[in-house]
Design a protein around this motif. Structure first.
Motif, PDB file in Angstrom:
ATOM      1  N   ALA A  82       0.836  -1.205   0.000  1.00 18.35           N
ATOM      2  CA  ALA A  82       0.000   0.000   0.000  1.00 18.35           C
ATOM      3  C   ALA A  82       0.868   1.251   0.000  1.00 18.35           C
ATOM      4  O   ALA A  82       0.544   2.250  -0.654  1.00 18.35           O
ATOM      5  N   GLY A  83       1.973   1.206   0.741  1.00 17.43           N
ATOM      6  CA  GLY A  83       2.893   2.341   0.750  1.00 17.43           C
ATOM      7  C   GLY A  83       3.511   2.579  -0.620  1.00 17.43           C
ATOM      8  O   GLY A  83       3.668   3.733  -1.045  1.00 17.43           O
ATOM      9  N   ASP A 131       2.127   1.793  -3.470  1.00 15.98           N
ATOM     10  CA  ASP A 131       1.062   2.343  -4.317  1.00 15.98           C
ATOM     11  C   ASP A 131       0.846   3.824  -4.016  1.00 15.98           C
ATOM     12  O   ASP A 131       0.652   4.633  -4.940  1.00 15.98           O
ATOM     13  N   LEU A 132       0.877   4.180  -2.727  1.00 15.04           N
ATOM     14  CA  LEU A 132       0.672   5.573  -2.345  1.00 15.04           C
ATOM     15  C   LEU A 132       1.813   6.448  -2.835  1.00 15.04           C
ATOM     16  O   LEU A 132       1.589   7.575  -3.298  1.00 15.04           O
ATOM     17  N   SER A 133       3.036   5.938  -2.746  1.00 20.05           N
ATOM     18  CA  SER A 133       4.183   6.703  -3.239  1.00 20.05           C
ATOM     19  C   SER A 133       4.045   6.987  -4.736  1.00 20.05           C
ATOM     20  O   SER A 133       4.335   8.091  -5.206  1.00 20.05           O
ATOM     21  N   ARG A 180       1.213   7.088  -6.383  1.00 20.29           N
ATOM     22  CA  ARG A 180       0.111   8.036  -6.545  1.00 20.29           C
ATOM     23  C   ARG A 180       0.579   9.460  -6.263  1.00 20.29           C
ATOM     24  O   ARG A 180       0.226  10.397  -6.983  1.00 20.29           O
ATOM     25  N   ILE A 181       1.370   9.609  -5.196  1.00 22.54           N
ATOM     26  CA  ILE A 181       1.899  10.939  -4.867  1.00 22.54           C
ATOM     27  C   ILE A 181       2.770  11.453  -6.000  1.00 22.54           C
ATOM     28  O   ILE A 181       2.684  12.621  -6.407  1.00 22.54           O
ATOM     29  N   TYR A 196       0.821  14.576  -7.169  1.00 18.22           N
ATOM     30  CA  TYR A 196       1.199  15.710  -6.332  1.00 18.22           C
ATOM     31  C   TYR A 196       1.517  16.988  -7.112  1.00 18.22           C
ATOM     32  O   TYR A 196       1.077  18.078  -6.707  1.00 18.22           O
TER      33      TYR A 196
END
Length: 202
Positions: free
Chosen positions: A106-107, A109-111, A113-114, A118
């Motif tokens: 999940a981390g 994937d979030l990285s 996405r950011i 961002y």
């Protein structure tokens, strides 16, 4: 794997649920054997009273068989309970490791996405904050000029909604007055990068 467990549950590594079910089955077998032992005692007394040697022999054989079945069940229960403790520890550790791996994924994937989202979001935020400050600057200027001319100027603060009770998330310390520096890089992805900083003093 223990031969007894393999005989009862097969050669595959047993789960804690399967072990627990088999323990209950062995307890039922133990209860049945103990009941047969008690019944054989009553049959033996009757055979003794009757002087019936054949009936006495049958009662003794029933008692001995029941005792052996009880011994087997008791041994199985002890072995299964030890295996159950180990299985639960293994399953708990495996579940924890799976949770850690899920959090790691999940981390990642979030990285990603950011990294993708961002720059656009930060630019939009910068534009919005600049527009808010531009509006407030015009409001202050026109209000001051109105006082000089004796005119009443009513221009509501666009961020007045921030002071009204409302549902939603609150991010303490996130101000808007002092957006410093240009948005050139992604904070957190480059060492020492701090392209967006907020001064929280009002």
């Amino acid at each position: 794997m223990n031969n007894l467990i393999a005989r009862l549950l097969g050669r595959r590594q047993p789960t804690s649920d399967a072990l627990a079910d088999q323990i209950e089955a062995q307890k039922a077998a133990l209860n049945d054997a103990q009941a047969r032992t008690a019944a054989s005692a009553a049959s033996r007394r009757l055979a003794l009273d009757a002087g019936d040697n054949a009936a006495l022999k049958a009662a003794d054989e029933t008692r001995d068989t029941a005792r052996r079945d009880a011994e087997i069940a008791e041994h199985a229960i002890k072995t299964l309970e030890a295996a159950l403790t180990g299985a639960r520890e293994t399953e708990e550790r495996d579940a924890f490791r799976a949770e850690v791996e899920a959090a790691r994924a999940a981390g990642d994937d979030l990285s990603e996405r950011i990294r993708v989202e961002y720059p656009r979001l930060a630019t939009e935020l910068a534009d919005l904050l600049a527009a808010i400050e531009g509006h407030n600057s015009a409001r202050r200027r026109l209000s001051a000029r109105g006082r000089e001319l004796g005119e009443t100027v009513e221009i509501e603060e666009v961020e007045a909604f921030r002071r009204k009770p409302r549902l939603g998330r609150h991010y303490p310390g996130l101000g808007y007055r002092d957006l410093i520096d240009a948005i050139d890089n992604l904070p957190g992805l480059h060492a020492g990068d701090d392209s967006i900083r907020y001064a929280v003093s009002r």
